[in-house]
Design an enzyme around this catalytic site. Structure first.
Site, PDB file in Angstrom:
ATOM      1  N   GLY A  16     -19.581 -12.631 -33.364  1.00  0.00           N
ATOM      2  CA  GLY A  16     -17.784 -12.021 -34.357  1.00  0.00           C
ATOM      3  C   GLY A  16     -16.745 -13.261 -34.249  1.00  0.00           C
ATOM      4  CB  SER A  17     -13.565 -12.904 -34.224  1.00  0.00           C
ATOM      5  OG  SER A  17     -12.764 -11.139 -33.755  1.00  0.00           O
ATOM      6  N   PRO A  18     -13.476 -15.403 -32.533  1.00  0.00           N
ATOM      7  CG  PRO A  18     -13.394 -16.969 -32.982  1.00  0.00           C
ATOM      8  CD  PRO A  18     -13.126 -15.814 -34.168  1.00  0.00           C
TER       9      PRO A  18
ATOM     10  CB  VAL B 104     -13.261  -9.563 -30.885  1.00  0.00           C
ATOM     11  CG1 VAL B 104     -14.381  -8.668 -30.198  1.00  0.00           C
ATOM     12  CG2 VAL B 104     -12.183  -9.032 -31.549  1.00  0.00           C
ATOM     13  N   GLY B 105     -14.342 -12.529 -28.840  1.00  0.00           N
ATOM     14  CA  GLY B 105     -14.783 -13.090 -27.837  1.00  0.00           C
ATOM     15  C   GLY B 105     -14.434 -13.244 -26.695  1.00  0.00           C
TER      16      GLY B 105
ATOM     17  CB  CYS C 194     -19.915 -17.696 -38.710  1.00  0.00           C
ATOM     18  SG  CYS C 194     -21.611 -17.434 -38.071  1.00  0.00           S
TER      19      CYS C 194
ATOM     20  CD  GLU D 285     -24.479 -18.132 -31.574  1.00  0.00           C
ATOM     21  OE1 GLU D 285     -23.892 -19.292 -31.687  1.00  0.00           O
ATOM     22  OE2 GLU D 285     -24.552 -19.129 -30.093  1.00  0.00           O
TER      23      GLU D 285
END
Length: 464
Positions: A187-189, A191-192, A243, A209
């Site tokens: 997902g997105s940085p 949310v990461g 991505c 990822e």
């Protein structure tokens, strides 16, 4: 069944899976491939419903990567599970050393909406190969595909081994509160970072990822027509909702106009006679994402950017025409934010040093694409510009090579997967040193330490 009940059942079962052999795991992988292929048409229909993916794009970007990965895992699994013998230093004479790969245990996989089959089932296959229990949470934003995945897994596997949990961010939050041994998130940085923070509570290992702004470099030696063709192919796959999609282009000033004309020619092939998107073009996932993309373009234009063709966007059908942007201001949102859509800003550069300096100061991207005929330039860019992965004179294709690790660095991700690296992501590398001799060097170094022992220690430190 409640999430915690499923988790507790898997906690018990992970102990049994720890001793599972290659034949057992390969049988599960073969079964997974079988049920995927049996539902090929169901997946195609679901992907068209969620994203308007054509059958060709569904086959080549969703199903093929998954079944190819499963076959690769099955082919090599027995050798990987055998472990690796490694050298033993001579001062440990009498011992032998090896690495044993054991399952991490209970794993959580949280997957996104943009490639809902691919990015759910590829890590799932790796977790199966490594012998883990799995809870998979697909995205709620691709509901038709999520339903096919859920029914397939429920009908095929016991939930004490593999379970699918469906829901929104609150469900994800509940899952992240549980002490999984490993968490795999795509997902997105932004949310990461939340996933990593939640994992830190239980010191769970993570594979993240993520994404970022993946640059394309087109130097003065590049084959411009070929570069344009492959850049546009990479950008229009999934309508740029990838991505590792090219996020922006850095082109040498000497060939900038030639490249823009070639790019426009390639983009025009995706349009119908009335200027709308071709029916095979994937649509934007939802209204929120559609509005975000349009806001990025509006903001860029207000700050002086120039669109190379007329902007077309249909909110009812969630269609946005691919477009090139020139003269983008550094303070425009599109300059700093990952686009994740069919817009492609083009910037010019004067020298390799200025280009490398600029790109090296940006957050490290998930991918870097280089178009060049110059061996010197290619080596310089690969060596001096950080990125999760690099493709020279093409785009995206490193994702489909099972021999290459796929993953980001820092802001674009932590860890990697695909092939051997998928097995490794869900395995613990256990070091084993086995002494078979009745003596060792430690027998010499016993308290009280004699002058001879002191001399021996001094010699070892200086000479070995």
């Amino acid at each position: 069944m409640e999430i915690k009940e499923i988790f507790e059942k898997q906690q018990v079962n992970k102990k049994e899976l720890r001793s599972s052999d290659a034949a057992f795991r390969k049988k599960k992988l073969r079964l997974l491939e079988k049920v995927i292929m049996e539902r090929r048409e169901a997946f195609r229909q679901a992907l068209r419903q969620d994203l308007n993916k054509s059958d060709v794009e569904s086959d080549m970007t969703e199903l093929f990567p998954v079944v190819s990965e499963i076959r690769f895992l099955r082919k090599h699994l027995a050798n990987w599970m055998a472990g690796d013998r490694v050298p033993t230093p001579f001062y440990q004479f009498g011992g032998s050393s090896r690495i044993v790969y054991e399952p991490k245990g209970s794993s959580l996989i949280i997957s996104p909406w943009n490639y809902p089959v691919n990015l759910s089932l590829m890590p799932l296959a790796g977790a199966i190969a490594a012998g883990n229990t799995i809870i998979l949470k697909p995205s709620e934003f691709s509901p038709a595909t999520t339903e096919v995945i859920k029914s397939m897994i429920q009908e095929t596997f016991d939930e004490k081994e593999i379970a699918v949990v469906v829901g929104d961010a609150e469900v994800a939050k509940t899952l992240l509160e549980l002490p999984f041994d490993h968490i795999f998130f795509t997902g997105s940085p932004a949310v990461g970072k939340l996933v990593m923070k939640a994992a830190s509570v239980h010191l769970s290992s993570v594979t993240l990822e993520l994404g970022g702004k993946s640059p394309v470099i087109v130097d003065e030696t590049a084959d411009i027509e070929l570069a344009a063709k492959r850049i546009v192919w990479s950008k229009t796959i999934n309508a740029g909702q990838t991505c590792i999609a090219p996020d922006f282009i850095m082109v040498h000033h000497a060939v900038a106009e030639k490249l823009i004309q070639a790019l426009q020619k390639e983009f025009d092939q995706w349009l119908t006679e009335d200027g709308k998107n071709h029916p095979d073009m994937v649509r934007i996932i939802n209204e929120r994402h559609f509005d975000r993309l349009n806001a990025l373009v509006d903001d860029a234009v207000e700050r002086g950017a120039h669109l190379c063709s007329k902007h077309y966007a249909n909110r009812e059908n969630l269609e946005i025409r691919p477009n090139i942007l020139k003269n983008v201001s550094p303070d425009a949102a599109i300059h700093g934010e990952e686009i994740f859509g069919p817009f492609l800003p083009v910037y010019e550069y004067e020298s390799n040093d200025s280009l490398i300096g600029m790109l090296s100061e940006m957050p490290k991207p998930l991918a870097l694409y280089i178009f060049s005929k110059s061996s010197l330039n290619k080596r310089q860019f690969v060596k001096q510009i950080p990125a999760g992965g690099v493709v020279v004179n093409h785009g995206l294709l490193h994702f489909t090579n099972p021999h290459l690790p796929f993953g980001g660095v820092n802001n674009s991700g932590l860890g990697s997967y695909h092939g051997w690296h998928s097995f490794l992501a869900f395995s613990h590398q256990k070091s084993v040193l086995n002494y078979w001799a009745p003596f060792s060097i430690s027998d010499i170094f016993k308290v009280p330490y004699s002058p001879f022992m002191r001399k021996m220690a001094d010699w070892i430190v200086k000479k070995l």
